[in-house]
Scaffold this active site. Structure first.
Site, mmCIF file in Angstrom:
data_model
loop_
_atom_site.group_PDB
_atom_site.id
_atom_site.type_symbol
_atom_site.label_atom_id
_atom_site.label_comp_id
_atom_site.label_asym_id
_atom_site.label_seq_id
_atom_site.Cartn_x
_atom_site.Cartn_y
_atom_site.Cartn_z
ATOM 1 N N TYR A 40 1.046 -8.896 -1.446
ATOM 2 C CA TYR A 40 1.900 -9.491 -0.896
ATOM 3 C C TYR A 40 2.947 -8.688 -0.676
ATOM 4 O O TYR A 40 4.247 -9.214 -0.331
ATOM 5 C CB TYR A 40 2.492 -10.898 -1.939
ATOM 6 C CG TYR A 40 1.539 -11.777 -2.226
ATOM 7 C CD1 TYR A 40 0.153 -11.657 -2.345
ATOM 8 C CD2 TYR A 40 1.871 -13.041 -1.927
ATOM 9 C CE1 TYR A 40 -0.760 -12.762 -2.267
ATOM 10 C CE2 TYR A 40 0.976 -14.254 -1.875
ATOM 11 C CZ TYR A 40 -0.347 -13.963 -2.201
ATOM 12 O OH TYR A 40 -1.299 -15.001 -2.148
ATOM 13 N N ASP B 95 -12.387 -12.336 -12.201
ATOM 14 C CA ASP B 95 -13.457 -13.403 -12.118
ATOM 15 C C ASP B 95 -14.114 -14.095 -13.281
ATOM 16 O O ASP B 95 -14.352 -15.430 -13.060
ATOM 17 C CB ASP B 95 -14.723 -12.685 -11.301
ATOM 18 C CG ASP B 95 -15.046 -11.299 -11.626
ATOM 19 O OD1 ASP B 95 -13.967 -10.631 -11.782
ATOM 20 O OD2 ASP B 95 -16.036 -11.116 -11.723
#
Length: 492
Positions: free
Chosen positions: A130, A210
């Site tokens: 970002y 994950d």
């Protein structure tokens, strides 16, 4: 001074933003909190006027003055054009900690109802992908730089531990992809492990991101505070909100050392704008985080109790919740009607869940420390050598042709170690045959073990290579503290 109204910058936002912000303002006023609202603008209308930041100077000045912002959702261009005004606000004011609670609410049906889901996602808010540092290396190949710093990591990780400590929470989980991104996400993980020893009363664990997503779907009640990098946090905080009813119930706060910005997680939902049907709960809960931040914890608890009573009784629910409960969508409460019900319930306490007044806990805050493990003097003390460079080349040449040509250009001090395509070594030949994409990376390293290469030698290398290949990007190869500070290619 005591008794004076709190000065707060309010940004109504785009789409349904003005409606949900107005709902929160009405409730705050009804709870007896005096606020001097400075209305400012950001987002779509600002972009349309040609301001590519989406955040005009007047808005920045207001925030610099008040240091507290209640913000409606802003429209973000997708795939083209201007930067996100949301991200711009966070970065301009260094609100490095994005805090997103996800707590089971009464009357909101979920797959995990009754299990007591109550977690907080603490997301680094400034760096990672970002940072928005992107380049087209060729007309066909784009890159985005993933920036993780020790300073940024330490600030957000310490914030997460201090938040857990202030709220009496027992565990902080660090979620990374350090098994693949060993330098970037690995730095975040190593910083977490180093800091965790300062908080012996809190259980510290690390999980691959994950697996965190898997475990959240499987057994979300195991999580307490989760701290993670920016992109990971963006994704799993939305997942966490889905566990407790959806984005309509997902608040957030963005905290920095000087400025705090409070907003709902959901977007601007333009198709519902002006229809008085949107669920304002997320923005109301965000405003409670704001009230606690400015020292109005008692009012925040009173309002939160009223929200819980309204939800548990189910007499006034908005269309989204009516759909989830199988209620009468056609006669569901309007945004205004739902707000009126909460105001009417001020002073009441819920019966099916603990009152927030009884369970009130102080808001977490990052500890200001006299010293940190980063800074110019710390970096200067690290032994270092530059031992080569990676040159990224715009080239469709076959590896069997490019490799020997590049090796011949290495010079006396350097040697071509390998050539790769998207991280997979293609020269010397390994038997792997990845697709050609028009970009090759050539790694040149010093010929002599323990030697270093100068900037002048690297500049000369670039000159030689540039006569035969179009180079588009270069990265020095460093050894810091005796450890290689770069990764190998697949197959190397």
């Amino acid at each position: 001074m005591p008794g004076q109204p709190h000065r707060i910058t309010v940004i109504p936002g785009d789409g349904v933003g003005p409606e949900v912000v107005r709902s929160a303002q009405r409730i705050i006023a009804a709870a007896g909190v005096a606020a001097d609202w400075e209305e400012a603008e950001a987002g779509a209308e600002v972009f349309k006027r040609g301001d590519t930041s989406g955040v005009p100077r007047d808005t920045r000045t207001s925030i610099e003055r008040t240091r507290v912002v209640l913000k409606g959702p802003l429209e973000t261009p997708v795939g083209f054009g201007e930067k996100s005004a949301n991200v711009t606000l966070r970065k301009l004011f260094e609100t490095y900690a994005n805090v997103r609670p996800a707590r089971e609410l009464p009357g909101v049906p979920t797959r995990y109802a009754g299990e007591g889901v109550d977690m907080i996602i603490v997301r680094e808010n400034i760096e990672d992908l970002y940072a928005g540092i992107e380049h087209m290396q060729t007309p066909d190949v784009a890159q985005c730089l993933k920036v993780i710093t020790r300073k940024g990591s330490e600030k957000i990780i310490r914030y997460a531990f201090e938040l857990a400590r202030s709220e009496g929470r027992a565990k902080v989980t660090c979620a990374t992809k350090a098994n693949i991104m060993k330098l970037t996400e690995g730095l975040f993980k190593r910083t977490f492990e180093a800091l965790s020893v300062e908080y012996p009363e809190i259980t510290a664990e690390h999980l691959i991101i994950d697996n965190v997503a898997h475990q959240m779907a499987k057994n979300p009640v195991q999580f307490d505070v989760v701290v993670t990098t920016n992109l990971n946090g963006d994704i799993i905080s939305d997942l966490a909100s889905g566990l407790v009813g959806g984005l309509g119930f997902a608040p957030s706060g963005n905290y920095g050392d000087d400025v705090a910005i409070f907003e709902a997680v959901h977007g601007s939902a333009p198709k519902y704008a002006g229809k008085d049907v949107i669920n304002p709960t997320a923005l109301i809960l965000s405003s409670l985080m704001m009230l606690r931040h400015i020292g109005e914890a008692a009012a925040a608890a009173t309002i939160e109790d009223a929200v819980l009573v309204t939800l548990e009784e189910g007499k006034a629910v908005t269309q989204d919740l009516a759909r989830q409960t199988g209620g009468d969508v056609e006669h569901a409460a309007s945004t205004t009607g739902f707000t009126d019900s909460i105001i009417a319930n001020l002073g009441r306490q819920p019966t099916t869940v603990p009152s927030r007044a009884a369970a009130e806990r102080p808001a977490g805050a990052a500890a200001r420390r006299p010293s940190w493990t980063y800074g110019a003097e710390v970096s200067a003390a690290v032994e270092r050598r530059t031992i080569g460079a990676d040159l990224f080349l715009e080239s469709w040449a076959a590896p069997g042709d490019a490799g020997p040509a590049l090796a011949a250009l290495a010079g006396d001090a350097l040697a071509l170690q390998m050539v790769d395509s998207r991280g997979t070594m293609v020269y010397p030949a390994t038997g792997l045959n990845p697709d050609a994409v028009g970009v090759l990376r050539a790694r040149f390293v010093v010929r002599e073990e323990g030697a270093a290469v100068s900037d002048a030698e690297l500049a000369a290398l670039l000159g030689r290579v540039g006569e035969q290949f179009a180079w588009t990007h270069v990265e020095k190869l460093h050894v810091f503290g005796g450890e290689p500070s770069y990764t190998k290619a697949q197959g190397q």
